[in-house]
Design a protein around this motif. Structure first.
Motif, PDB file in Angstrom:
ATOM      1  N   PHE A 265      25.449  89.412   2.421  1.00 12.47           N
ATOM      2  CA  PHE A 265      26.499  89.114   3.175  1.00 12.47           C
ATOM      3  C   PHE A 265      26.657  89.851   4.736  1.00 12.47           C
ATOM      4  CE2 PHE A 265      28.131  87.321  -0.728  1.00 12.47           C
ATOM      5  CZ  PHE A 265      27.893  85.951  -0.592  1.00 12.47           C
ATOM      6  N   GLU A 266      25.685  90.822   4.715  1.00 12.09           N
ATOM      7  CA  GLU A 266      25.755  91.746   5.946  1.00 12.09           C
ATOM      8  C   GLU A 266      25.104  91.157   7.056  1.00 12.09           C
ATOM      9  OE1 GLU A 266      23.863  95.403   4.957  1.00 12.09           O
ATOM     10  OE2 GLU A 266      25.421  96.113   3.655  1.00 12.09           O
ATOM     11  N   ASP A 267      24.179  90.302   6.924  1.00 10.41           N
ATOM     12  CA  ASP A 267      23.508  89.315   7.858  1.00 10.41           C
ATOM     13  C   ASP A 267      22.959  88.004   7.114  1.00 10.41           C
ATOM     14  OD1 ASP A 267      20.631  89.593   7.438  1.00 10.41           O
ATOM     15  OD2 ASP A 267      21.073  91.787   8.187  1.00 10.41           O
ATOM     16  N   ASN A 268      22.205  87.260   7.844  1.00  6.56           N
ATOM     17  CA  ASN A 268      21.748  85.975   7.334  1.00  6.56           C
ATOM     18  C   ASN A 268      20.137  86.224   7.134  1.00  6.56           C
ATOM     19  OD1 ASN A 268      21.289  85.798  10.037  1.00  6.56           O
ATOM     20  ND2 ASN A 268      20.727  83.771   9.935  1.00  6.56           N
ATOM     21  N   LYS A 269      19.621  87.250   7.380  1.00  7.09           N
ATOM     22  CA  LYS A 269      18.107  87.323   7.019  1.00  7.09           C
ATOM     23  C   LYS A 269      17.773  88.506   5.900  1.00  7.09           C
ATOM     24  CE  LYS A 269      17.905  86.585  11.963  1.00  7.09           C
ATOM     25  NZ  LYS A 269      17.258  87.222  13.460  1.00  7.09           N
ATOM     26  N   GLN A 270      18.496  88.710   4.951  1.00  4.65           N
ATOM     27  CA  GLN A 270      18.021  89.374   3.710  1.00  4.65           C
ATOM     28  C   GLN A 270      17.348  88.719   3.000  1.00  4.65           C
ATOM     29  OE1 GLN A 270      19.125  92.766   3.717  1.00  4.65           O
ATOM     30  NE2 GLN A 270      20.217  92.733   5.561  1.00  4.65           N
ATOM     31  N   VAL A 271      16.043  89.252   2.337  1.00  5.50           N
ATOM     32  CA  VAL A 271      15.293  88.557   1.320  1.00  5.50           C
ATOM     33  C   VAL A 271      15.208  89.420   0.364  1.00  5.50           C
ATOM     34  CG1 VAL A 271      13.203  87.824   0.803  1.00  5.50           C
ATOM     35  CG2 VAL A 271      14.144  87.156   2.844  1.00  5.50           C
ATOM     36  N   PHE A 272      15.928  89.532  -1.004  1.00  6.20           N
ATOM     37  CA  PHE A 272      15.883  90.478  -1.845  1.00  6.20           C
ATOM     38  C   PHE A 272      14.937  90.092  -3.036  1.00  6.20           C
ATOM     39  CE2 PHE A 272      19.360  92.479   0.201  1.00  6.20           C
ATOM     40  CZ  PHE A 272      19.301  93.702   0.000  1.00  6.20           C
ATOM     41  N   ASP A 273      13.834  90.971  -3.172  1.00  9.22           N
ATOM     42  CA  ASP A 273      13.033  90.508  -4.238  1.00  9.22           C
ATOM     43  C   ASP A 273      12.645  91.983  -4.854  1.00  9.22           C
ATOM     44  OD1 ASP A 273      11.335  89.659  -6.091  1.00  9.22           O
ATOM     45  OD2 ASP A 273       9.868  88.599  -4.629  1.00  9.22           O
ATOM     46  N   ALA A 274      11.622  92.080  -5.625  1.00  3.93           N
ATOM     47  CA  ALA A 274      11.441  93.318  -6.393  1.00  3.93           C
ATOM     48  C   ALA A 274      11.361  94.657  -5.714  1.00  3.93           C
ATOM     49  CB  ALA A 274      10.192  93.153  -7.182  1.00  3.93           C
ATOM     50  N   GLU A 275      10.592  94.716  -4.418  1.00  3.78           N
ATOM     51  CA  GLU A 275      10.224  95.747  -3.634  1.00  3.78           C
ATOM     52  C   GLU A 275      11.696  96.362  -3.015  1.00  3.78           C
ATOM     53  OE1 GLU A 275       6.720  93.407  -3.695  1.00  3.78           O
ATOM     54  OE2 GLU A 275       8.625  92.769  -3.263  1.00  3.78           O
ATOM     55  N   ASN A 276      12.412  95.412  -2.514  1.00  2.44           N
ATOM     56  CA  ASN A 276      13.553  96.275  -1.793  1.00  2.44           C
ATOM     57  C   ASN A 276      14.673  96.376  -2.804  1.00  2.44           C
ATOM     58  OD1 ASN A 276      13.967  93.431  -2.117  1.00  2.44           O
ATOM     59  ND2 ASN A 276      14.687  93.236   0.462  1.00  2.44           N
ATOM     60  N   ILE A 277      14.706  95.571  -3.990  1.00  2.00           N
ATOM     61  CA  ILE A 277      15.361  95.946  -5.061  1.00  2.00           C
ATOM     62  C   ILE A 277      15.270  97.250  -5.665  1.00  2.00           C
ATOM     63  CG2 ILE A 277      16.385  95.067  -7.178  1.00  2.00           C
ATOM     64  CD1 ILE A 277      16.395  92.086  -6.196  1.00  2.00           C
ATOM     65  N   PHE A 278      13.841  97.454  -5.835  1.00  2.00           N
ATOM     66  CA  PHE A 278      13.445  98.829  -6.539  1.00  2.00           C
ATOM     67  C   PHE A 278      13.841  99.830  -5.622  1.00  2.00           C
ATOM     68  CE2 PHE A 278       9.694 101.413  -7.960  1.00  2.00           C
ATOM     69  CZ  PHE A 278      10.592 102.129  -9.071  1.00  2.00           C
ATOM     70  N   ALA A 279      13.648  99.779  -4.259  1.00  2.00           N
ATOM     71  CA  ALA A 279      13.819 100.830  -3.442  1.00  2.00           C
ATOM     72  C   ALA A 279      15.596 101.101  -3.158  1.00  2.00           C
ATOM     73  CB  ALA A 279      13.500 100.448  -1.844  1.00  2.00           C
ATOM     74  N   LEU A 280      16.411  99.926  -3.499  1.00  2.00           N
ATOM     75  CA  LEU A 280      17.722 100.530  -3.536  1.00  2.00           C
ATOM     76  C   LEU A 280      18.252 101.160  -4.765  1.00  2.00           C
ATOM     77  CD1 LEU A 280      20.646  99.977  -2.031  1.00  2.00           C
ATOM     78  CD2 LEU A 280      20.694  97.775  -3.142  1.00  2.00           C
ATOM     79  N   ALA A 281      17.343 100.684  -5.832  1.00  2.00           N
ATOM     80  CA  ALA A 281      17.807 101.213  -7.090  1.00  2.00           C
ATOM     81  C   ALA A 281      17.592 102.707  -7.187  1.00  2.00           C
ATOM     82  CB  ALA A 281      16.849 100.626  -8.355  1.00  2.00           C
ATOM     83  N   LYS A 282      16.431 103.078  -6.643  1.00  3.92           N
ATOM     84  CA  LYS A 282      16.044 104.487  -6.490  1.00  3.92           C
ATOM     85  C   LYS A 282      16.892 105.335  -5.620  1.00  3.92           C
ATOM     86  CE  LYS A 282      11.629 103.902  -5.487  1.00  3.92           C
ATOM     87  NZ  LYS A 282      10.134 104.304  -5.090  1.00  3.92           N
ATOM     88  N   GLU A 283      17.679 104.745  -4.564  1.00  2.00           N
ATOM     89  CA  GLU A 283      18.490 105.189  -3.798  1.00  2.00           C
ATOM     90  C   GLU A 283      19.744 105.614  -4.771  1.00  2.00           C
ATOM     91  OE1 GLU A 283      19.302 103.310  -0.119  1.00  2.00           O
ATOM     92  OE2 GLU A 283      17.320 103.282   0.471  1.00  2.00           O
ATOM     93  N   MET A 284      20.316 104.746  -5.333  1.00  2.00           N
ATOM     94  CA  MET A 284      21.380 104.696  -6.287  1.00  2.00           C
ATOM     95  C   MET A 284      21.244 105.477  -7.341  1.00  2.00           C
ATOM     96  SD  MET A 284      22.663 100.436  -6.052  1.00  2.00           S
ATOM     97  CE  MET A 284      24.037 100.983  -6.896  1.00  2.00           C
ATOM     98  N   ALA A 285      20.111 105.575  -7.999  1.00  2.00           N
ATOM     99  CA  ALA A 285      20.182 106.525  -9.217  1.00  2.00           C
ATOM    100  C   ALA A 285      19.929 107.813  -8.887  1.00  2.00           C
ATOM    101  CB  ALA A 285      18.555 106.286  -9.948  1.00  2.00           C
TER     102      ALA A 285
END
Length: 285
Positions: A265-285
């Protein structure tokens, strides 16, 4: 303006789990549609992209789920084919937790470690989580093996991940605990992603293996996948190995899933699949 998440599910009934997490992630309303395919999704996508002004489209998003990852991938692609300049909304794929669960497990295993030259074995790795976790481990530099009770299923999974991620995985047939014990003999990392309630390894099959450094088990239903571990293990040391249980890394999985929903919901152009979800997971971990 309300944040609307349209849950496009390939199963007959949209996942209750995904609905709950969507609300916890910040959606004001979650509208579920089941039994969706690339052939019948067009009108729903059009309804999502044509109804709000450009600056307001960020308040509409689509989540693609269901138990079948292959069907989910096809639906995910089909949804995006109906987007065009100025008319799109953010979209996320997480069929059967394939991205968020895999990303959380691998992010906890990786930590700040270098996996180059390490061997990882994903036990019973032909399901959605196992396949994506194997690809993520390979992207981190590990040599990765997928085991299955049937060689043809292991080969199929490895080929699918080669097509999707460009990684080379090694298939191994391991029909029972003894075969799986042999498969991990020279492994440094072991991740179990088998069906609920099935033990894949007994404790004595890994306890004295000095090669193994890290273990994670995605099964939270007793008996869990790796005997001698606990679903609550949070990076604890057991017999000289660092262990992560399903609930242990599950806290990150849920937080990650919620964070991805919020970002839609930050903008209308986000596409979340494995690559960026994994990148976010590493940041959060």
């Amino acid at each position: 303006m309300k944040k609307l998440l349209f849950q496009f599910d390939t199963d007959t009934y949209p996942s209750v789990f995904d609905t709950v997490v969507a609300y916890d992630g910040g959606a004001d309303h979650v509208i579920g549609h089941g039994g969706l395919t690339p052939e019948n999704v067009a009108a729903l996508v059009e309804g999502a992209i044509f109804t709000r002004a450009p600056k307001e489209k960020k308040n509409t998003a689509i989540f693609v789920g269901g138990s079948d990852m292959v069907a989910g991938q096809a639906l995910f692609k089909a949804v995006q084919k109906h987007f065009f300049a100025g008319f799109q909304v953010s979209v996320m794929l997480d069929s059967n937790g394939c991205n968020t669960t895999a990303a959380a497990a691998v992010a906890k295993l990786v930590g700040n470690r270098n996996f180059a030259g390490k061997k990882a074995v994903v036990l019973a790795g032909t399901g959605p989580v196992g396949q994506r976790a194997a690809a993520m481990l390979a992207k981190e530099g590990a040599t990765v093996v997928i085991t299955s009770r049937k060689m043809e299923q292991a080969v199929k999974a490895c080929n699918a991940m080669k097509v999707r991620f460009g990684v080379d995985l090694i298939p191994i047939e391991a029909a029972d605990n003894n075969a799986r014990g042999n498969a991990i003999a020279d492994a440094n990392i072991v991740l179990a992603t088998g069906a609920a309630g099935i033990e894949l390894l007994a404790e004595e099959q890994w306890r004295d293996n000095t090669n193994i450094e890290l273990i994670a088990d995605a099964n939270a239903t007793p008996p869990i996948g790796i005997g001698g571990t606990d679903m609550m293990d949070r990076g604890i040391d057991r017999h000289g190995k660092i262990i992560w249980g399903a609930i242990g890394f599950g806290t990150l999985k849920l937080a990650l899933h919620r964070a991805c929903i919020a970002k839609l919901f930050e903008d209308n152009k986000q596409v979340f699949d494995a690559e960026n979800i994994f990148a976010l997971a590493k940041e959060m971990a």
